[in-house]
Design a protein around this motif. Structure first.
Motif, short mmCIF file in Angstrom:
data_model
loop_
_atom_site.label_atom_id
_atom_site.label_comp_id
_atom_site.label_asym_id
_atom_site.label_seq_id
_atom_site.Cartn_x
_atom_site.Cartn_y
_atom_site.Cartn_z
N ASN A 295 23.50 58.15 84.17
CA ASN A 295 23.85 59.27 83.31
C ASN A 295 24.76 60.29 84.02
OD1 ASN A 295 23.28 60.40 80.60
ND2 ASN A 295 22.49 62.13 81.77
N LYS A 296 25.00 60.06 85.31
CA LYS A 296 25.79 60.99 86.14
C LYS A 296 25.18 62.39 86.13
CE LYS A 296 30.11 58.43 85.51
NZ LYS A 296 29.48 57.20 85.15
N GLY A 297 23.86 62.43 86.30
CA GLY A 297 23.13 63.70 86.34
C GLY A 297 22.10 63.76 85.24
N ALA A 298 21.46 64.91 85.14
CA ALA A 298 20.35 65.08 84.20
C ALA A 298 20.75 65.85 82.94
CB ALA A 298 19.21 65.81 84.89
N GLU A 299 22.01 66.24 82.84
CA GLU A 299 22.44 67.00 81.67
C GLU A 299 22.49 66.10 80.44
OE1 GLU A 299 24.23 66.97 84.62
OE2 GLU A 299 23.12 68.74 85.27
N LYS A 300 22.15 66.70 79.30
CA LYS A 300 22.17 66.00 78.01
C LYS A 300 21.38 64.70 78.06
CE LYS A 300 26.20 68.14 76.16
NZ LYS A 300 26.97 68.11 74.96
N LEU A 301 20.16 64.82 78.57
CA LEU A 301 19.28 63.66 78.72
C LEU A 301 17.92 63.98 78.12
CD1 LEU A 301 19.04 60.83 80.11
CD2 LEU A 301 18.21 62.04 82.12
N VAL A 302 17.39 63.08 77.31
CA VAL A 302 16.05 63.21 76.74
C VAL A 302 15.33 61.88 76.98
CG1 VAL A 302 14.74 63.43 74.59
CG2 VAL A 302 16.74 64.87 74.96
N VAL A 303 14.09 61.97 77.42
CA VAL A 303 13.28 60.78 77.69
C VAL A 303 12.16 60.73 76.66
CG1 VAL A 303 11.90 59.57 79.41
CG2 VAL A 303 13.82 60.99 80.15
N LEU A 304 12.12 59.64 75.88
CA LEU A 304 11.10 59.48 74.84
C LEU A 304 10.26 58.25 75.11
CD1 LEU A 304 13.17 60.15 71.57
CD2 LEU A 304 11.72 61.75 72.84
N GLY A 305 8.95 58.44 75.12
CA GLY A 305 8.03 57.33 75.34
C GLY A 305 7.55 56.75 74.02
#
Length: 177
Positions: free
Chosen positions: A25-35
């Protein structure tokens, strides 16, 4: 029944997955983790926490129930829906990483993609799984894998997580016909 991963192995695998997600993702920006409930939610929370601690940026996590999107409800009618919790910021325009405990036929992930489409429009969707056991029925491939664990169709892979089971472990057991 035999144990194939213990607590330290699971922790190591989830840390590696978190690093791979950050790199991809080239970093953690604009990232959502869904289980995906049940155990995927606990794993997603751990991955999001690990990414947050590595990057110094808070990564939102949540749960995506796919029960009513499944195409096998006639064979498994006793599934009880679990809550879906999407971060307040939503999923539009972000990369969503779906997390599941075991990837098998691919049908759960197909259902998850349908469910996501009803919630919003992510920029991209990636798949992380603790265990990839093969036997795919649909053309679905994980982006991030904790362990490839080829197994026979007469075996069951059980993922135990501390949050639900009081321990972290992955076991394989024989099941009857």
């Amino acid at each position: 029944m035999r144990t194939v991963l213990q607590s330290a192995d699971i922790s190591r695998a989830l840390t590696r997955i978190a690093h791979e997600i950050l790199e991809s993702n080239k970093g953690a920006e604009k990232l959502v983790v869904l289980g995906i409930p049940t155990r995927g939610v606990a794993l997603a929370d751990r991955v999001a926490q690990t990414i947050s601690s590595i990057s110094g940026t808070t990564v939102a996590s949540g749960a995506l129930d796919v029960t009513m999107y499944r195409d096998d409800l006639d064979r498994h009618p006793t599934r009880a829906p679990a809550p879906t919790s999407i971060p307040e910021s939503g999923i539009n325009g972000v990369t969503v990483v779906l997390v599941d405990d075991v990837l098998y036929s691919g049908r759960t992930i197909r259902a998850a993609l349908d469910a996501l489409g009803d919630i919003g429009r992510p920029r991209a969707v990636r798949l992380a799984t603790l265990i990839d056991r093969g036997h795919r029925e649909l053309p679905i491939r994980p982006d991030f894998v904790g362990k490839n664990l080829p197994s026979a169709s007469h075996e069951r892979i059980n993922v135990h997580v501390l949050e639900y089971d009081g321990e972290d472990a992955v076991t394989i057991e024989e099941i009857g016909d």
